[in-house]
Scaffold this active site. Structure first.
Site, short mmCIF file in Angstrom:
data_model
loop_
_atom_site.label_atom_id
_atom_site.label_comp_id
_atom_site.label_asym_id
_atom_site.label_seq_id
_atom_site.Cartn_x
_atom_site.Cartn_y
_atom_site.Cartn_z
N ASP A 176 -8.37 -5.42 -6.06
CA ASP A 176 -8.08 -4.28 -5.20
C ASP A 176 -8.20 -2.96 -5.96
OD1 ASP A 176 -6.96 -2.49 -3.41
OD2 ASP A 176 -4.91 -3.21 -3.68
N SER A 197 0.83 -1.19 0.00
CA SER A 197 0.00 0.00 0.00
C SER A 197 0.88 1.25 0.00
CB SER A 197 -0.84 -0.09 1.27
OG SER A 197 -2.06 0.42 1.12
N HIS A 208 -6.03 -6.51 -1.58
CA HIS A 208 -4.96 -5.59 -1.21
C HIS A 208 -3.78 -6.33 -0.57
CE1 HIS A 208 -3.71 -1.49 -0.90
NE2 HIS A 208 -3.74 -1.42 0.41
#
Ligand SMILES: *[C@@H]1O[C@H](CO)[C@@H](O)[C@H](O)[C@H]1NC(C)=O
Ligand SMILES: *[C@@H]1O[C@H](CO)[C@@H](O)[C@H](O)[C@H]1NC(C)=O
Ligand SMILES: *[C@@H]1O[C@H](CO)[C@@H](O)[C@H](O)[C@H]1NC(C)=O
Ligand SMILES: *[C@@H]1O[C@H](CO)[C@@H](O)[C@H](O)[C@H]1NC(C)=O
Ligand SMILES: *[C@@H]1O[C@H](CO)[C@@H](O)[C@H](O)[C@H]1NC(C)=O
Length: 489
Positions: free
Chosen positions: A429, A177, A454
């Site tokens: 995602d 991320s 994710h």
């Protein structure tokens, strides 16, 4: 992220951070022990340490320092040349990321690595100017990705200088991320310090002008569509019904009871809050659509979108029955444990300190737009208005975003000078929309995980993993092993 901090709502888990202050340790060798027990009962042992960092790495007028927390595990490490696996902490408590990054724990014994998880400044317990810094733009100004990367580079160099055996260790950065963006950028900015990076679900191209603002919610729609066409038809239809009901007192009362809301919807602004809460839930579901039960953001069943779409998949509905079905769907997200007394539309709202701090980053460097068209996606049409965002940022933090600074600072789409970065993305995602999905050179391998949410590849392996998830980890292991051996071809 969108208008609110839709990014990782994980900061809501971090309330306790300032209550349970550990005594501060300084320098190397003074450690506090911890144990993490994983689902599979493997216990992960690490020590907590603190390192004194300069608050400002770029100017020479401010000599203030703060204590950066990091977690270190040396039980797998071959001190005779074993590598260092360095997690570039993102916007939250580092112990939480440590708990959710099983892949590093599984790889460490195989490659005899030292594990280090470094906390990002201004999060968890690594707080320049304490928790009150958020109130003062002058104290908050050192919360930037550049300063955080400098912290990481300096910490790595100090570890290499001071840990016996680490002098010649190869260093591999890991992150997911925003942390994945940091892992990529760390290699880009400090190739002298880091030998290679795994950037998992890193939306490094989500900035203004790099992708259409519809891209994120398009992926969310696709992730729902693969479960059921009827489901997305019903969701697309529900916005109009909510608008009609939300226009009258009796309609709002009906909406409130249908969703079992804790607080009655009194105004049209409350109805808007309900809608953006629903969008957030759908966005988050696409982020955490893992094949097995997990509690990344909320406790959820395996393939949660399948479960959420179930009440919305029998037929195209209308009116109150559709709202009831949508309510059942939402409760898969907020009442899977059966503990919820009522649902709180403000649950994700900017409130906790971690959320506010990410909000600040989104208001300075991390300007990632989101919008929807209502045609190819299942949402109400919404535009992205930068001035509106900028005004809201000024109101909250007395600063305004610089919309293309990140693109200037970190190469933008021109990655030809970069090397040894793995970009992995799960296609379920929404953040994959801003990820690197095509390899630009042999030293920038790309791994696509069609059934992946994710940064699923950073999680512990699980019997429920689909073959593409397992294969992604195997490929990553193979490449990292080559980097560790010094084979960069
Ligand atoms: C973990 O340990 C608990 C208690 O000892 C046991 O009930 C459970 O089955 C174990 N789980 C696994 C996956 O081995
Ligand atoms: C990490 O895991 C440990 C053990 O399961 C738990 O006690 C701790 O609260 C977790 N930390 C966070 C921030 O989730
Ligand atoms: C609506 O008004 C009631 C009564 O004043 C209040 O308790 C409730 O919190 C209000 N709802 C919202 C969403 O603010
Ligand atoms: C949550 O689930 C429990 C158990 O099924 C139920 O009793 C409760 O009413 C649900 N809460 C809401 C807000 O629907
Ligand atoms: C964007 O927001 C500003 C307020 O900051 C407003 O004046 C402007 O009309 C908006 N633009 C569009 C296209 O909606």
């Amino acid at each position: 992220m969108a208008a609110k901090s839709k990014w990782f709502v994980l900061c809501q888990f971090l309330f306790c951070v300032f209550l349970c202050c550990e005594s501060l340790y300084q320098g190397f060798g003074h450690y506090k022990r911890h144990q993490i027990r994983q689902n599979d009962n493997t216990s992960y042992d690490y020590k907590t340490a603190y390192f004194e960092q300069k608050v400002d790495h770029y100017g020479f007028a401010n000599d203030d320092t703060y204590k950066q927390r990091y977690l270190i595990a040396d039980q797998f490490w071959d001190k005779n040349g074993g590598p260092i696996f360095f997690y570039t902490g993102n916007e939250g408590d580092i112990t939480w990321f440590c708990n959710n990054t099983g892949f590093m724990w599984e790889l460490a014994p195989k490659l005899k690595a030292l594990l280090v998880f470094a906390e990002h400044r201004y999060y968890g317990t690594s707080l320049p100017y304490g928790p009150d810094a958020v109130k003062d733009p002058k104290k908050l100004q050192y919360l930037t990705s550049e300063q955080a990367l400098a912290d990481f580079a300096i910490l790595i160099q100090e570890l290499k200088a001071n840990e016996p055996g680490a002098q010649s260790s190869k260093v591999i950065a890991f992150g997911g991320s925003y942390g994945g963006m940091l892992a990529a950028w760390l290699r880009i900015k400090y190739p002298n310090v880091v030998d290679g990076s795994l950037a998992a679900s890193a939306p490094i191209w989500s900035f203004i002008g790099q992708i259409p603002c519809e891209a994120q919610l398009q992926v969310v729609t696709n992730s729902f569509k693969r479960e059921s066409q009827t489901c997305i038809k019903n969701i697309r239809k529900s916005w109009g019904i909510i608008n009609t009901m939300g226009a009258t007192d009796s309609g709002r009362a009906r909406l409130s009871t249908s969703f079992d809301l804790c607080a009655l919807l009194n105004t049209s602004a409350d109805t808007d809050a309900l809608k953006s809460w629903l969008v957030d839930i759908m966005f988050n579901l696409a982020m955490v659509d893992y094949p097995y039960p997990a509690s990344f953001l909320e406790p959820l069943p395996g393939w949660p979108i399948k479960a959420v779409c179930k009440p919305l998949s029998t037929e195209v509905m209308d009116g109150v029955p559709l709202i009831q079905a949508l309510s059942s769907a939402v409760k898969v997200y907020y009442n899977y444990t059966g503990q919820a007394k009522c649902l709180n539309v403000n649950q994700n709202a900017v409130g906790s300190l971690g959320d506010q701090l990410w909000g600040y980053q989104a208001c300075t460097e991390m300007v990632m737009p989101s919008c929807s068209n209502g045609v190819t996606d299942m949402f109400e049409p919404t535009t992205y208005n930068f001035s509106l965002v900028s005004d809201a940022c000024f109101k909250q933090f007395k600063i305004r975003p610089r919309k293309s600074w990140v693109i200037t600072e970190y190469l933008g789409k021109n990655l030809k000078t970069a090397s040894n970065i793995i970009f992995s993305n799960g296609l379920l995602d929404p953040w994959s929309s801003g990820g690197v999905l095509k390899s630009m050179s042999s030293s920038l391998p790309v791994i696509i995980i069609p059934n992946g949410a994710h940064h699923v590849d950073l999680r512990s392996s699980n019997p429920g993993d689909t073959p593409d998830i397992t294969k992604a980890r195997q490929t990553e292991e193979y490449i990292i092993q080559r980097w560790v051996k010094g084979d960069n071809s």
